[in-house]
Motif scaffolding. Structure first.
Motif, PDB file in Angstrom:
ATOM      1  N   SER A   1     -49.343 -10.642  38.190  1.00 34.15           N
ATOM      2  CA  SER A   1     -49.181  -9.552  37.232  1.00 34.15           C
ATOM      3  C   SER A   1     -50.082  -8.371  37.579  1.00 34.15           C
ATOM      4  O   SER A   1     -49.671  -7.206  37.488  1.00 34.15           O
ATOM      5  N   LEU A   2     -51.322  -8.665  37.979  1.00 36.08           N
ATOM      6  CA  LEU A   2     -52.237  -7.604  38.379  1.00 36.08           C
ATOM      7  C   LEU A   2     -51.759  -6.910  39.648  1.00 36.08           C
ATOM      8  O   LEU A   2     -51.933  -5.693  39.815  1.00 36.08           O
ATOM      9  N   LEU A   3     -51.154  -7.676  40.531  1.00 32.83           N
ATOM     10  CA  LEU A   3     -50.647  -7.111  41.784  1.00 32.83           C
ATOM     11  C   LEU A   3     -49.569  -6.063  41.520  1.00 32.83           C
ATOM     12  O   LEU A   3     -49.491  -5.037  42.218  1.00 32.83           O
ATOM     13  N   ARG A   4     -48.744  -6.318  40.519  1.00 33.06           N
ATOM     14  CA  ARG A   4     -47.659  -5.382  40.195  1.00 33.06           C
ATOM     15  C   ARG A   4     -48.197  -4.022  39.766  1.00 33.06           C
ATOM     16  O   ARG A   4     -47.481  -3.022  39.808  1.00 33.06           O
ATOM     17  N   GLU A   5     -49.455  -3.974  39.340  1.00 32.42           N
ATOM     18  CA  GLU A   5     -50.041  -2.730  38.855  1.00 32.42           C
ATOM     19  C   GLU A   5     -50.690  -1.914  39.969  1.00 32.42           C
ATOM     20  O   GLU A   5     -51.146  -0.797  39.718  1.00 32.42           O
ATOM     21  N   ARG A   6     -50.741  -2.464  41.177  1.00 31.73           N
ATOM     22  CA  ARG A   6     -51.358  -1.746  42.297  1.00 31.73           C
ATOM     23  C   ARG A   6     -50.313  -0.890  43.008  1.00 31.73           C
ATOM     24  O   ARG A   6     -49.241  -1.377  43.392  1.00 31.73           O
ATOM     25  N   HIS A   7     -50.662   0.372  43.226  1.00 31.77           N
ATOM     26  CA  HIS A   7     -49.701   1.296  43.844  1.00 31.77           C
ATOM     27  C   HIS A   7     -49.392   0.919  45.286  1.00 31.77           C
ATOM     28  O   HIS A   7     -48.290   1.181  45.790  1.00 31.77           O
ATOM     29  N   ASP A   8     -50.366   0.301  45.990  1.00 37.10           N
ATOM     30  CA  ASP A   8     -50.131   0.010  47.408  1.00 37.10           C
ATOM     31  C   ASP A   8     -49.201  -1.183  47.614  1.00 37.10           C
ATOM     32  O   ASP A   8     -48.809  -1.468  48.742  1.00 37.10           O
ATOM     33  N   TRP A   9     -48.859  -1.903  46.546  1.00 41.22           N
ATOM     34  CA  TRP A   9     -47.864  -2.971  46.654  1.00 41.22           C
ATOM     35  C   TRP A   9     -46.556  -2.589  45.970  1.00 41.22           C
ATOM     36  O   TRP A   9     -45.619  -3.389  45.940  1.00 41.22           O
ATOM     37  N   SER A  10     -46.499  -1.398  45.430  1.00 37.71           N
ATOM     38  CA  SER A  10     -45.296  -0.964  44.722  1.00 37.71           C
ATOM     39  C   SER A  10     -44.084  -0.961  45.648  1.00 37.71           C
ATOM     40  O   SER A  10     -44.157  -0.473  46.782  1.00 37.71           O
ATOM     41  N   GLY A  11     -43.001  -1.539  45.176  1.00 39.71           N
ATOM     42  CA  GLY A  11     -41.771  -1.565  45.956  1.00 39.71           C
ATOM     43  C   GLY A  11     -41.716  -2.656  47.012  1.00 39.71           C
ATOM     44  O   GLY A  11     -40.732  -2.725  47.774  1.00 39.71           O
ATOM     45  N   HIS A  12     -42.716  -3.515  47.089  1.00 40.65           N
ATOM     46  CA  HIS A  12     -42.681  -4.592  48.079  1.00 40.65           C
ATOM     47  C   HIS A  12     -41.526  -5.542  47.754  1.00 40.65           C
ATOM     48  O   HIS A  12     -41.352  -5.951  46.593  1.00 40.65           O
ATOM     49  N   PRO A  13     -40.713  -5.911  48.740  1.00 38.94           N
ATOM     50  CA  PRO A  13     -39.551  -6.776  48.482  1.00 38.94           C
ATOM     51  C   PRO A  13     -39.909  -8.087  47.797  1.00 38.94           C
ATOM     52  O   PRO A  13     -39.108  -8.618  47.019  1.00 38.94           O
ATOM     53  N   PHE A  14     -41.102  -8.611  48.069  1.00 42.12           N
ATOM     54  CA  PHE A  14     -41.521  -9.873  47.454  1.00 42.12           C
ATOM     55  C   PHE A  14     -41.509  -9.774  45.935  1.00 42.12           C
ATOM     56  O   PHE A  14     -41.029 -10.670  45.233  1.00 42.12           O
ATOM     57  N   LEU A  15     -42.020  -8.657  45.416  1.00 39.78           N
ATOM     58  CA  LEU A  15     -42.091  -8.485  43.971  1.00 39.78           C
ATOM     59  C   LEU A  15     -40.717  -8.280  43.343  1.00 39.78           C
ATOM     60  O   LEU A  15     -40.547  -8.513  42.141  1.00 39.78           O
ATOM     61  N   GLY A  16     -39.760  -7.878  44.146  1.00 35.77           N
ATOM     62  CA  GLY A  16     -38.416  -7.656  43.630  1.00 35.77           C
ATOM     63  C   GLY A  16     -37.525  -8.881  43.669  1.00 35.77           C
ATOM     64  O   GLY A  16     -36.409  -8.845  43.115  1.00 35.77           O
TER      65      GLY A  16
END
Length: 460
Positions: free
Chosen positions: A407-422
């Motif tokens: 959940s914290l990772l989703r709030e970081r701009h440098d991981w935004s749009g990473h396919p893993f999170l999608g």
């Protein structure tokens, strides 16, 4: 504490070339100077069919330590070390011809029931967890005097800190040193990450050499039962002996709250890969060590892995040198640093991701993005406790803190749009505000920290 998930199906056990052995004996240990010999024997129909001697080389002799204290710790070490060999003959009676006190019998019985849970599950041997311990009774020592507020000893002045080469012991080292505590480091069979940690810390590293009997490896190669043992129990007792030899009055390990969290229930018991890192073992050892032994405690007991990771992220000098991947510490076929494809690598990657810039994290893992490897998706889902998957047999944290890290990772701009999170499997995993608060909170349950050490741990 066990996970709520059902236990997975245990694999089939191979035929055992040692099945004819019905009695395994733990013989009296031998000490000469700084060399300890742990001796064991296996019997079939009353005849010795296997003998084993394990050799432990301490960094200094025990000549100046109190004899009764040394003898008591050696007996406990002999019992803990016996499980490396006993498992090759399980199920069998564990015998101690020289006898056991009531406390020692309770110690080894608990060590088997808790520390061999994974071994019993993997080999389909639930009976091992109720192994018969045969030994003549020995008189117990005088009851230990429990300190009161008026008689409690002073704070330990010199602490021997166990170094595993990973983030947890590094956080302990820097936290203790920052509080002005005198610290020395300890390692068994020093591996490069341990040595690099000591070099970076610029602290003395007291090294112990533990040599298992080669015959054990021959039995394993022939198909004897094999698997996980409570190695932290063995290393803890070696650390206590080392502290006695070198004049340290306390031993510090870095086992955190999540190590008491089990993998699943099986055969009426909680199976926990990390049992000898958990609170149950810490309590057991503290209650069984002879009077006069150095204090034994885990500094990180009241806090979770994610809180430790947050602190470690600030200790940048150690980022190029630490390794938490257990494949780097195997007796045979060790990897250089991070294998990048195991539960521990995935867990550390996930824990550090919310607290480090993306490029910094990838540098630690040699440029490899574990989230981008589709073959590791199931492994991450296991850590997250998704879809009924259970916590893997590794030294990893609780599913709640993994979900919070995500959940914290989703709030970081440098991981935004990473396919893993999608990915749908990952997108459906979340953590509540209450869970966030809980995983960073101080655990108010049992711990054994003195007031000074509690203050150190609370500052992490």
């Amino acid at each position: 504490m066990a996970s709520a998930s059902p236990s997975p199906q245990a694999p089939a056990s191979p035929p055992a070339p040692t099945a004819h052995v019905t009695r395994f004996e733990c013989l009296a240990p031998h000490l000469e100077g700084s060399t300890v010999q742990l001796r064991y024997a296996a019997r079939a129909d009353g005849v010795v069919v296997g003998e084993f001697t394990e050799v432990i080389e301490l960094p200094a002799p025990l000549d100046r330590a109190p004899g009764p204290v040394v003898a008591g710790v050696l007996r406990l070490l002999s019992l803990a070390g016996s499980l490396s060999y006993f498992k090759a003959f399980a199920p069998a009676v564990l015998a101690v011809p020289g006898g056991l006190t009531e406390e020692e019998r309770a110690f080894v019985t608990a060590l088997i029931a808790g520390g061999l849970g994974e071994f019993a599950f993997v080999n389909r041997m639930p009976e091992v967890l109720s192994t018969v311990v045969e030994a003549p009774g020995l008189p117990s020592p005088a009851p230990r005097v429990r300190p009161t507020a008026e008689t409690a000893p002073g704070e330990p002045r010199r602490l021997l800190v166990a170094v595993g080469g990973g983030k947890d012991s590094i956080v302990s080292i820097e936290s203790l040193r920052g509080a002005g505590v005198e610290v020395g480091l300890f390692a068994v069979n020093t591996q490069p990450p341990m040595a690099r940690t000591a070099e970076t810390a610029r602290l003395p590293l007291h090294e112990v050499r533990r040599r298992l009997d080669p015959e054990l490896f021959a039995l394993n190669a022939a198909g004897a039962p094999n698997g996980h043992i409570p190695v932290t129990a063995v290393n803890s007792l070696i650390a206590v002996l080392t502290a006695l030899a070198l004049g340290y009055d306390g031993v510090v390990f870095s086992n955190e709250a999540g190590s008491s969290y089990g993998n699943f229930e099986w055969a009426g018991r909680v199976i926990n890969h990390q049992w000898s890192k958990g609170i149950e073992f810490e309590r057991l050892l503290r209650e069984t060590l002879p009077d006069g032994a150095p204090d034994y405690v885990s500094l990180l007991r009241p806090i979770n892995e994610i809180r430790i990771a947050r602190r470690f992220a600030t200790l940048t000098a150690y980022h190029p040198v630490f390794t938490s991947c257990n494949r780097a510490f195997r007796i045979h076929g060790a990897s250089a640093t991070w294998c990048g494809d195991c539960p521990k690598c995935r867990f550390i990657f996930l824990m550090l991701a919310p607290f480090l810039e993306r490029e910094r994290l990838l540098e630690i893992f040699g440029g490899r993005d574990l989230f981008a490897d589709e073959e590791q998706l199931t492994g991450f889902l296991e850590l997250l406790g998704a879809d009924g998957l259970v916590k893997p047999f590794e030294c990893v944290g609780e599913p709640d803190e993994c979900r919070v890290a995500l959940s914290l990772l989703r709030e970081r701009h440098d991981w935004s749009g990473h396919p893993f999170l999608g990915r749908p499997e990952i997108a459906g995993v979340s953590a509540t505000a209450a869970e966030r608060e809980a995983v960073f909170a101080w655990h108010t349950g049992e711990h054994f920290l003195s007031p000074e050490l509690e203050a150190v741990a609370r500052a992490i």
